[in-house]
Design an enzyme around this catalytic site. Sequence first.
Site, PDB file in Angstrom:
ATOM      1  N   THR A 136      -3.846   5.218  -4.841  1.00 47.61           N
ATOM      2  CA  THR A 136      -4.838   5.005  -3.792  1.00 47.61           C
ATOM      3  C   THR A 136      -4.063   4.718  -2.515  1.00 47.61           C
ATOM      4  O   THR A 136      -3.240   3.798  -2.478  1.00 47.61           O
ATOM      5  CB  THR A 136      -5.773   3.829  -4.132  1.00 47.61           C
ATOM      6  OG1 THR A 136      -6.390   4.084  -5.402  1.00 47.61           O
ATOM      7  CG2 THR A 136      -6.840   3.661  -3.074  1.00 47.61           C
ATOM      8  N   MET A 164       0.864  -1.154   0.000  1.00 49.20           N
ATOM      9  CA  MET A 164       0.000   0.000   0.000  1.00 49.20           C
ATOM     10  C   MET A 164       0.906   1.210   0.000  1.00 49.20           C
ATOM     11  O   MET A 164       1.833   1.207   0.785  1.00 49.20           O
ATOM     12  CB  MET A 164      -0.801  -0.063   1.280  1.00 49.20           C
ATOM     13  CG  MET A 164      -2.109   0.649   1.368  1.00 49.20           C
ATOM     14  SD  MET A 164      -2.123   2.385   1.424  1.00 49.20           S
ATOM     15  CE  MET A 164      -1.374   2.787   2.937  1.00 49.20           C
ATOM     16  N   PRO A 165       0.832   2.116  -0.818  1.00 46.43           N
ATOM     17  CA  PRO A 165      -0.249   2.499  -1.720  1.00 46.43           C
ATOM     18  C   PRO A 165      -0.398   1.558  -2.924  1.00 46.43           C
ATOM     19  O   PRO A 165       0.505   0.819  -3.268  1.00 46.43           O
ATOM     20  CB  PRO A 165       0.146   3.885  -2.211  1.00 46.43           C
ATOM     21  CG  PRO A 165       1.250   4.348  -1.343  1.00 46.43           C
ATOM     22  CD  PRO A 165       1.878   3.136  -0.759  1.00 46.43           C
ATOM     23  N   LEU A 166      -1.555   1.678  -3.535  1.00 47.80           N
ATOM     24  CA  LEU A 166      -1.846   0.975  -4.780  1.00 47.80           C
ATOM     25  C   LEU A 166      -1.671   1.977  -5.912  1.00 47.80           C
ATOM     26  O   LEU A 166      -2.308   3.030  -5.914  1.00 47.80           O
ATOM     27  CB  LEU A 166      -3.282   0.445  -4.760  1.00 47.80           C
ATOM     28  CG  LEU A 166      -3.840  -0.077  -6.082  1.00 47.80           C
ATOM     29  CD1 LEU A 166      -3.058  -1.294  -6.558  1.00 47.80           C
ATOM     30  CD2 LEU A 166      -5.317  -0.426  -5.920  1.00 47.80           C
ATOM     31  N   MET A 190       8.096   6.130  -4.996  1.00 48.69           N
ATOM     32  CA  MET A 190       7.152   5.941  -3.902  1.00 48.69           C
ATOM     33  C   MET A 190       7.882   5.631  -2.598  1.00 48.69           C
ATOM     34  O   MET A 190       7.550   6.171  -1.538  1.00 48.69           O
ATOM     35  CB  MET A 190       6.160   4.826  -4.229  1.00 48.69           C
ATOM     36  CG  MET A 190       5.051   4.712  -3.208  1.00 48.69           C
ATOM     37  SD  MET A 190       4.176   3.145  -3.270  1.00 48.69           S
ATOM     38  CE  MET A 190       5.448   2.002  -2.800  1.00 48.69           C
TER      39      MET A 190
END
Length: 135
Positions: A72, A1-3, A28
Amino acid sequence: MPLLRFDLIEGRTDAEIETLLDAAHRAMLDAFGVPERDRYQIVQEHKPSRVRIEDTGLDIPRTDKVVIVSVTTRPRSVEQKQAFYRLLCEALKEHCGMAASDVMVNFVTNTDADWSFGEGEAQFLTGRLGGKGPN
């Protein structure tokens, strides 16, 4: 996560897509400080006639290498989001030769209760993933 979801115009090779995903993952990791194996990425390719990405009147030039990245995630700070925008564009330029003008990013924020990584449970809520926090 995140997606991370990537919408691309079809035509890239598997190696090009792998390089793009690796570069985005590095961005990320640096922007959000998540664990290395916190990697959830989906690529959707579209025919050129199925994609319209304009510029909201900003005169941003686009090419057939344009990518929309939808992130997301749990809530992120403004600073983390801005770092991700910058780091993503830098990584895609360095590793994929992409112009920053071909990178569009959208954040969708949700809460811990909105995530299940499998086994029929919400691991953030059960504490298996550390509960509430910035990751």
